[in-house]
Write a protein that holds these residues in place. Structure first.
Motif, mmCIF file in Angstrom:
data_model
loop_
_atom_site.group_PDB
_atom_site.id
_atom_site.type_symbol
_atom_site.label_atom_id
_atom_site.label_comp_id
_atom_site.label_asym_id
_atom_site.label_seq_id
_atom_site.Cartn_x
_atom_site.Cartn_y
_atom_site.Cartn_z
ATOM 1 N N ALA A 264 32.546 39.641 26.425
ATOM 2 C CA ALA A 264 32.856 40.530 27.524
ATOM 3 C C ALA A 264 34.128 41.169 27.318
ATOM 4 N N PRO A 265 34.270 42.187 28.274
ATOM 5 C CA PRO A 265 35.776 42.756 28.290
ATOM 6 C C PRO A 265 36.739 41.622 28.602
ATOM 7 N N MET A 266 38.046 41.458 28.051
ATOM 8 C CA MET A 266 38.653 40.632 28.742
ATOM 9 C C MET A 266 39.093 40.532 30.094
ATOM 10 N N SER A 267 38.980 41.526 30.848
ATOM 11 C CA SER A 267 39.384 41.614 32.218
ATOM 12 C C SER A 267 38.272 40.775 33.111
ATOM 13 N N GLU A 268 36.824 40.457 32.150
ATOM 14 C CA GLU A 268 35.997 39.546 32.873
ATOM 15 C C GLU A 268 36.046 37.950 32.331
ATOM 16 N N ALA A 270 38.404 34.444 31.530
ATOM 17 C CA ALA A 270 39.584 33.841 31.661
ATOM 18 C C ALA A 270 40.229 32.818 30.607
ATOM 19 N N PHE A 271 41.444 32.861 30.498
ATOM 20 C CA PHE A 271 42.162 32.211 29.470
ATOM 21 C C PHE A 271 43.602 31.568 29.846
ATOM 22 N N LEU A 272 43.420 30.251 29.777
ATOM 23 C CA LEU A 272 44.642 29.516 30.446
ATOM 24 C C LEU A 272 44.686 29.894 32.032
ATOM 25 N N GLY A 273 43.820 30.101 32.765
ATOM 26 C CA GLY A 273 43.903 30.493 34.059
ATOM 27 C C GLY A 273 44.245 31.805 34.391
ATOM 28 N N PHE A 274 44.186 32.687 33.403
ATOM 29 C CA PHE A 274 44.461 34.112 33.493
ATOM 30 C C PHE A 274 43.828 35.048 32.854
ATOM 31 N N THR A 275 43.753 36.464 33.153
ATOM 32 C CA THR A 275 42.916 37.397 32.955
ATOM 33 C C THR A 275 43.843 38.721 32.562
ATOM 34 N N ILE A 276 43.157 39.681 31.725
ATOM 35 C CA ILE A 276 44.171 41.014 31.597
ATOM 36 C C ILE A 276 43.420 41.941 32.184
ATOM 37 N N LYS A 277 44.017 42.663 33.288
ATOM 38 C CA LYS A 277 43.285 43.664 34.134
ATOM 39 C C LYS A 277 43.972 44.850 33.908
ATOM 40 N N GLY A 278 43.561 46.165 33.551
ATOM 41 C CA GLY A 278 44.452 47.394 33.280
ATOM 42 C C GLY A 278 45.870 46.869 32.531
ATOM 43 N N LYS A 279 45.757 45.927 31.520
ATOM 44 C CA LYS A 279 46.790 45.732 30.609
ATOM 45 C C LYS A 279 47.754 45.063 31.247
ATOM 46 N N LYS A 280 47.587 44.449 32.366
ATOM 47 C CA LYS A 280 48.567 43.524 33.020
ATOM 48 C C LYS A 280 47.864 41.992 33.261
ATOM 49 N N ILE A 281 48.957 41.146 33.264
ATOM 50 C CA ILE A 281 48.324 39.770 33.384
ATOM 51 C C ILE A 281 48.251 39.436 34.810
#
Length: 433
Positions: A264-268, A270-281
Motif C-alpha cells: 500500500a502507499p506509505m500513507s496507509e 504504520a511503521f513504529l507508530g508513525f506514517t508518512i502523509k504528504g511527505k510529513k511524519i
C-alpha cells in the motif's frame, strides 16, 4: 572467527558492567523468585561455583517465567523473564558479542543497536518517500521471537564465533524452556523476549534479510522484526512481497503473517507508530486513540487519588509520550488535545470538590463573584457539562492549572520539534510556539 570469548564474558569488569545494567533495568523475578535487591548476597555465595560450571560447560540456565503483556491494539505479547543470575550472564555475553557483530550490521537496521533509535528509522522512511519511493511493502512476521529457528541461528553464530563453549552456552539458553503455570514447556524454537541476549540474536538472524535486500538494491528500514520496504510502483511492491516472503519462510525459516502484511502507499501503512502523509511524519490514528484512552484513565473521575498525584502521573505520561511521538510534524490536533485534557482536569477538580459549599468556597477563592459561585455550586448539571462553562473555565483557568503542575502538550511538542521562539502560523501544520 573469534576464540576464547567465554573468558572475555567472565572477566570481572565485564560482569560488573553487566550487573549494573541489569540492576538499572530492574525487572521482575524469574522462576526462583529472586529479586534484584536479593541478588548481591546470593551472588557472593554462589557465583564462584556458577562461574566454574560455565567454564567446564556444565552450567544449565533455568527456564524463563512466562508473562503475558496486553498489546495496545488487542492480543497479548509473550515475554520470558529469566532469573536475575541468567540475566546477568546473558547481558555479559551480549556486551562481548555486540562489538563483534554490530559493526557489520546494515545502516538500515535501527533496533536495539548502540547509537540508533526508532526516530532515525522513521526519518529514513520519510527521506525515501521524498525520493519518490512511496509504495510500501509492509511485512509482518508472525510471533517472530517465538519462532526463531535454533539451527539457522546457531549456524549463523558459528560462522563468527569459534569458541564452542560459548556457542554451547548460548544454545542452552535457547533451549532452557518456559515455565507456564506449574509446568516447564520445552523451547525447541524461539528466543523469548525479556532476556538481554534476545535482541542481539534477533538482529544477527535478520541481518541476513538486510543483506538480501541490499543485494537487490532495495530501500528499507528495519527496527528488530518491524520493517518496511519502499519501492516506486505497486507492481514492483507485489513482486518484492512475494519474493521476500519466500526468502523469509524458506531460508530463514520464519513465518510471515499474510493477514497483516500488505502492499500500500506509505500513507496507509504504520511503521513504529508513525506514517508518512504528504511527505510529513504523523502519528497514526491508532496511536492517537490509545493516547486518549490512557488520558481518560489518568483523568477518570472515579480514580480516588489526590490531584497532586494525578497531575504528577499525567505529567510523566505526557513527557514520555511526546518524547517519542513529538517528532510528528502534524500540528492541528495538538491544541485540541490540550483543550480536551484541561477540560478533563477541570471535571476532576469539580468532582473532588463534591459538596455545594465546597464548590462555592473554592470558586470564591478563585475570583468568582458570589452570585455566580452559588449558581454553579448548586447546579445539578453533570461534572462534564460544568467543566466547559465560562465561569468554571475562568476560575480553573489555564494559567492556574499550569501553576498546579499541568503540562501542555503544545509546549512539549514544540520542545520536541526544536522550536525556541514564536513562529507565525501560516498553515494548519505550523504552530505559533
Amino acid at each position: 572467527m573469534t576464540t576464547e570469548l567465554l573468558e572475555a564474558v567472565l572477566t570481572s569488569d565485564n560482569l560488573t558492567q553487566a550487573w549494573k545494567r541489569v540492576k538499572a533495568n530492574k525487572g521482575a523475578p524469574g522462576i526462583d523468585g529472586m529479586t534484584i535487591d536479593d541478588f548481591p548476597d546470593h551472588a557472593r555465595a554462589h557465583w564462584p561455583a556458577v562461574r566454574q560450571q560455565i567454564r567446564e560447560g556444565r552450567y544449565q540456565p533455568q527456564p524463563v517465567r512466562r508473562v503475558e503483556i496486553p498489546k495496545p491494539g488487542g492480543g497479548k505479547r509473550l515475554l520470558g523473564i529469566p532469573t536475575v543470575m541468567d540475566r546477568v550472564i546473558q547481558q555479559a555475553i551480549a556486551q562481548v558479542l555486540t562489538p563483534i557483530f554490530d559493526p557489520s550490521f546494515s545502516d538500515s537496521s535501527f533496533g536495539f543497536r548502540p547509537g540508533r533509535n526508532a526516530h532515525q528509522a522513521i526519518r529514513q522512511v520519510q527521506a525515501t518517500v521524498k525520493d519518490g519511493k512511496s509504495i510500501a511493502v509492509d511485512i509482518d512476521l508472525a510471533k517472530f521471537f517465538d519462532t526463531v529457528n535454533h539451527d539457522v541461528l546457531m549456524n549463523l553464530l558459528g560462522r563468527t564465533i569459534a569458541d564452542k563453549r560459548l556457542l554451547r552456552l548460548i544454545g542452552r539458553y535457547l533451549r532452557a524452556g518456559v515455565l507456564v503455570g506449574e509446568h516447564v514447556e520445552p523451547s525447541e524454537v524461539g528466543t523469548p523476549q525479556g532476556g538481554p541476549l534476545s535482541p542481539l540474536l534477533a538482529n544477527i538472524l535478520l541481518h541476513q534479510l538486510d543483506i538480501e535486500l541490499e543485494k537487490r538494491g532495495h530501500r528499507f528500514a528495519r527496527y528488530a522484526d518491524d520493517m518496511v520496504i519502499l519501492v516506486k510502483s505497486e507492481r514492483a511492491a507485489q513482486r518484492v512481497m512475494d519474493s521476500i516472503t519466500r526468502y523469509l519462510e524458506t531460508t530463514l525459516k520464519l513465518k510471515v503473517n499474510l493477514a497483516k502484511s500488505k502492499v500500500a502507499p506509505m500513507s496507509e501503512c504504520a511503521f513504529l507508530g508513525f506514517t508518512i502523509k504528504g511527505k510529513k511524519i504523523r502519528w497514526t490514528d491508532k496511536v492517537l486513540a490509545n493516547f486518549k484512552h490512557r488520558i481518560k484513565e489518568l483523568t477518570g473521575r472515579s480514580w480516588g487519588v489526590s490531584m497532586e498525584y494525578r497531575l504528577r502521573k499525567l505529567g510523566q505520561y505526557l513527557r514520555g509520550w511526546t518524547a517519542y511521538f513529538g517528532i510528528s510534524q502534524y500540528y492541528r490536533p495538538v491544541p485540541e488535545l490540550d483543550e480536551w485534557i484541561r477540560r478533563r482536569i477541570r471535571m476532576c477538580y469539580w468532582k473532588q470538590w463534591r459538596w455545594a459549599r465546597t464548590k462555592i468556597k473554592n470558586l470564591l477563592a478563585l475570583g468568582v463573584d458570589l452570585k455566580s459561585a452559588i449558581q454553579h455550586g448548586v447546579s445539578s448539571n453533570s461534572y462534564w457539562q460544568m467543566s466547559r462553562t465560562p465561569v468554571i473555565k475562568q476560575a480553573i483557568s489555564n494559567a492556574w492549572l499550569k501553576e498546579q503542575g499541568l503540562l501542555s502538550v503544545k509546549d512539549l511538542w514544540c520542545n520536541a520539534q526544536g522550536y525556541t521562539g514564536k513562529r507565525r502560523k501560516t498553515s494548519s501544520s505550523v504552530p505559533t510556539c
